[in-house]
Scaffold this motif. Sequence first.
Motif, PDB file in Angstrom:
ATOM      1  N   ALA A 134       0.827  -1.209   0.000  1.00 62.44           N
ATOM      2  CA  ALA A 134       0.000   0.000   0.000  1.00 62.44           C
ATOM      3  C   ALA A 134       0.858   1.254   0.000  1.00 62.44           C
ATOM      4  CB  ALA A 134      -0.925   0.002   1.211  1.00 62.44           C
ATOM      5  N   ASP A 135       2.049   1.196   0.612  1.00 63.15           N
ATOM      6  CA  ASP A 135       2.937   2.350   0.685  1.00 63.15           C
ATOM      7  C   ASP A 135       3.958   2.390  -0.445  1.00 63.15           C
ATOM      8  OD1 ASP A 135       1.682   3.159   2.992  1.00 63.15           O
ATOM      9  OD2 ASP A 135       3.113   2.147   4.310  1.00 63.15           O
ATOM     10  N   ALA A 136       3.980   1.384  -1.280  1.00 60.92           N
ATOM     11  CA  ALA A 136       4.982   1.297  -2.326  1.00 60.92           C
ATOM     12  C   ALA A 136       4.728   2.342  -3.407  1.00 60.92           C
ATOM     13  CB  ALA A 136       4.947  -0.104  -2.948  1.00 60.92           C
ATOM     14  N   PRO A 137       5.801   2.828  -4.028  1.00 60.05           N
ATOM     15  CA  PRO A 137       5.625   3.773  -5.133  1.00 60.05           C
ATOM     16  C   PRO A 137       4.875   3.122  -6.292  1.00 60.05           C
ATOM     17  CG  PRO A 137       7.968   3.397  -4.667  1.00 60.05           C
ATOM     18  CD  PRO A 137       7.177   2.519  -3.770  1.00 60.05           C
ATOM     19  N   ARG A 138       4.164   3.920  -7.000  1.00 61.63           N
ATOM     20  CA  ARG A 138       3.391   3.411  -8.147  1.00 61.63           C
ATOM     21  C   ARG A 138       4.098   3.800  -9.442  1.00 61.63           C
ATOM     22  NH1 ARG A 138      -2.173   5.998  -6.745  1.00 61.63           N
ATOM     23  NH2 ARG A 138      -0.726   7.628  -6.180  1.00 61.63           N
ATOM     24  N   PHE A 139       5.292   3.280  -9.622  1.00 58.96           N
ATOM     25  CA  PHE A 139       6.066   3.582 -10.817  1.00 58.96           C
ATOM     26  C   PHE A 139       5.314   3.154 -12.069  1.00 58.96           C
ATOM     27  CE2 PHE A 139       9.584   2.931  -7.678  1.00 58.96           C
ATOM     28  CZ  PHE A 139       9.955   4.269  -7.613  1.00 58.96           C
ATOM     29  N   GLY A 140       5.365   3.994 -13.084  1.00 58.06           N
ATOM     30  CA  GLY A 140       4.738   3.669 -14.359  1.00 58.06           C
ATOM     31  C   GLY A 140       3.261   3.966 -14.413  1.00 58.06           C
ATOM     32  N   GLN A 141       2.685   4.429 -13.324  1.00 51.57           N
ATOM     33  CA  GLN A 141       1.261   4.761 -13.307  1.00 51.57           C
ATOM     34  C   GLN A 141       1.113   6.274 -13.335  1.00 51.57           C
ATOM     35  OE1 GLN A 141      -0.657   2.971  -9.962  1.00 51.57           O
ATOM     36  NE2 GLN A 141       0.100   0.933 -10.405  1.00 51.57           N
ATOM     37  N   SER A 167      -2.770  11.009 -10.479  1.00 51.57           N
ATOM     38  CA  SER A 167      -4.110  11.569 -10.626  1.00 51.57           C
ATOM     39  C   SER A 167      -4.093  13.050 -10.239  1.00 51.57           C
ATOM     40  CB  SER A 167      -5.103  10.831  -9.726  1.00 51.57           C
ATOM     41  OG  SER A 167      -4.891  11.182  -8.379  1.00 51.57           O
ATOM     42  N   PRO A 168      -5.023  13.827 -10.771  1.00 51.45           N
ATOM     43  CA  PRO A 168      -5.107  15.241 -10.378  1.00 51.45           C
ATOM     44  C   PRO A 168      -5.280  15.411  -8.861  1.00 51.45           C
ATOM     45  CG  PRO A 168      -6.418  14.865 -12.332  1.00 51.45           C
ATOM     46  CD  PRO A 168      -5.956  13.514 -11.850  1.00 51.45           C
ATOM     47  N   ALA A 169      -5.997  14.507  -8.221  1.00 48.99           N
ATOM     48  CA  ALA A 169      -6.193  14.591  -6.770  1.00 48.99           C
ATOM     49  C   ALA A 169      -4.876  14.373  -6.021  1.00 48.99           C
ATOM     50  CB  ALA A 169      -7.233  13.574  -6.323  1.00 48.99           C
ATOM     51  N   ASP A 170      -4.033  13.450  -6.517  1.00 50.72           N
ATOM     52  CA  ASP A 170      -2.742  13.213  -5.881  1.00 50.72           C
ATOM     53  C   ASP A 170      -1.774  14.373  -6.117  1.00 50.72           C
ATOM     54  OD1 ASP A 170      -3.502  10.749  -4.881  1.00 50.72           O
ATOM     55  OD2 ASP A 170      -2.640   9.619  -6.566  1.00 50.72           O
ATOM     56  N   LEU A 171      -1.897  15.051  -7.241  1.00 52.55           N
ATOM     57  CA  LEU A 171      -1.008  16.146  -7.594  1.00 52.55           C
ATOM     58  C   LEU A 171      -1.407  17.464  -6.920  1.00 52.55           C
ATOM     59  CD1 LEU A 171       1.375  17.087  -9.312  1.00 52.55           C
ATOM     60  CD2 LEU A 171      -0.233  17.492 -11.165  1.00 52.55           C
ATOM     61  N   ALA A 172      -2.674  17.669  -6.644  1.00 50.97           N
ATOM     62  CA  ALA A 172      -3.187  18.947  -6.137  1.00 50.97           C
ATOM     63  C   ALA A 172      -2.432  19.477  -4.917  1.00 50.97           C
ATOM     64  CB  ALA A 172      -4.678  18.833  -5.842  1.00 50.97           C
ATOM     65  N   PRO A 173      -2.119  18.673  -3.908  1.00 46.83           N
ATOM     66  CA  PRO A 173      -1.405  19.238  -2.753  1.00 46.83           C
ATOM     67  C   PRO A 173      -0.007  19.764  -3.084  1.00 46.83           C
ATOM     68  CG  PRO A 173      -2.338  17.095  -2.195  1.00 46.83           C
ATOM     69  CD  PRO A 173      -2.515  17.280  -3.669  1.00 46.83           C
ATOM     70  N   TRP A 174       0.575  19.282  -4.161  1.00 44.00           N
ATOM     71  CA  TRP A 174       1.916  19.716  -4.552  1.00 44.00           C
ATOM     72  C   TRP A 174       1.885  20.866  -5.553  1.00 44.00           C
ATOM     73  CZ3 TRP A 174       5.910  17.948  -1.875  1.00 44.00           C
ATOM     74  CH2 TRP A 174       5.709  16.807  -1.125  1.00 44.00           C
ATOM     75  N   ASP A 175       0.771  21.093  -6.194  1.00 41.46           N
ATOM     76  CA  ASP A 175       0.653  22.119  -7.235  1.00 41.46           C
ATOM     77  C   ASP A 175       0.246  23.439  -6.591  1.00 41.46           C
ATOM     78  OD1 ASP A 175       0.547  23.416  -9.640  1.00 41.46           O
ATOM     79  OD2 ASP A 175      -1.379  22.561 -10.235  1.00 41.46           O
TER      80      ASP A 175
END
Length: 178
Positions: free
Chosen positions: A23-30, A33-41
């Motif tokens: 569950a904590d592993a990186p999702r390389f190659g995927q 999502s906009p929801a995952d990016l929003a806190p960093w943007d």
Amino acid sequence: MFTRNQIAFAFALALGVSAASAADAPRFGQPISPADLAPWDISIAPDGAGLPPGSGTPAQGEAVYAKFACALCHGEKGAGGPSGPLVGGDPLDSKDRDPRKLIGNYWPYATTIFDFTRRAMPWQQPKTLSNDEVYALTAYILALNKIIGENDVMNAETLPKVKMPNRDGFISKYPEKH
């Protein structure tokens, strides 16, 4: 010898650990999502694109400055401390290869103050200030530099309109590279 219960416990433990680490592993190659990016943007453009809702005045900013003990690093009223001053600075000269670069004489856009403060302050807990607190601190710093008045309100509409003293005179230390 291991008992059946010990083997079952070890198997269950291994299964639980592998599920938790998956569950904590990186999702390389995927794709992200906009929801995952929003806190960093959270970038703020010089024209104000990306500024969030909220507002603040220099008086409110003075209270925030005191509340978060900003003077420990930047001195009383931003006059200087271990992390340097927030006010002052002589006009820049293109012949000076190592000028004293401060907010009032170097930064070309007021939105940069908001962006940096929101990302990096307070230094021991960055990104913990509310939008209103960041607008208030930005207003306070601008007022200390006599760029805005003591009663001016900074928000997403007014902040990009602030004309910084060095907006048209930005000097690169390495002009040959630009």
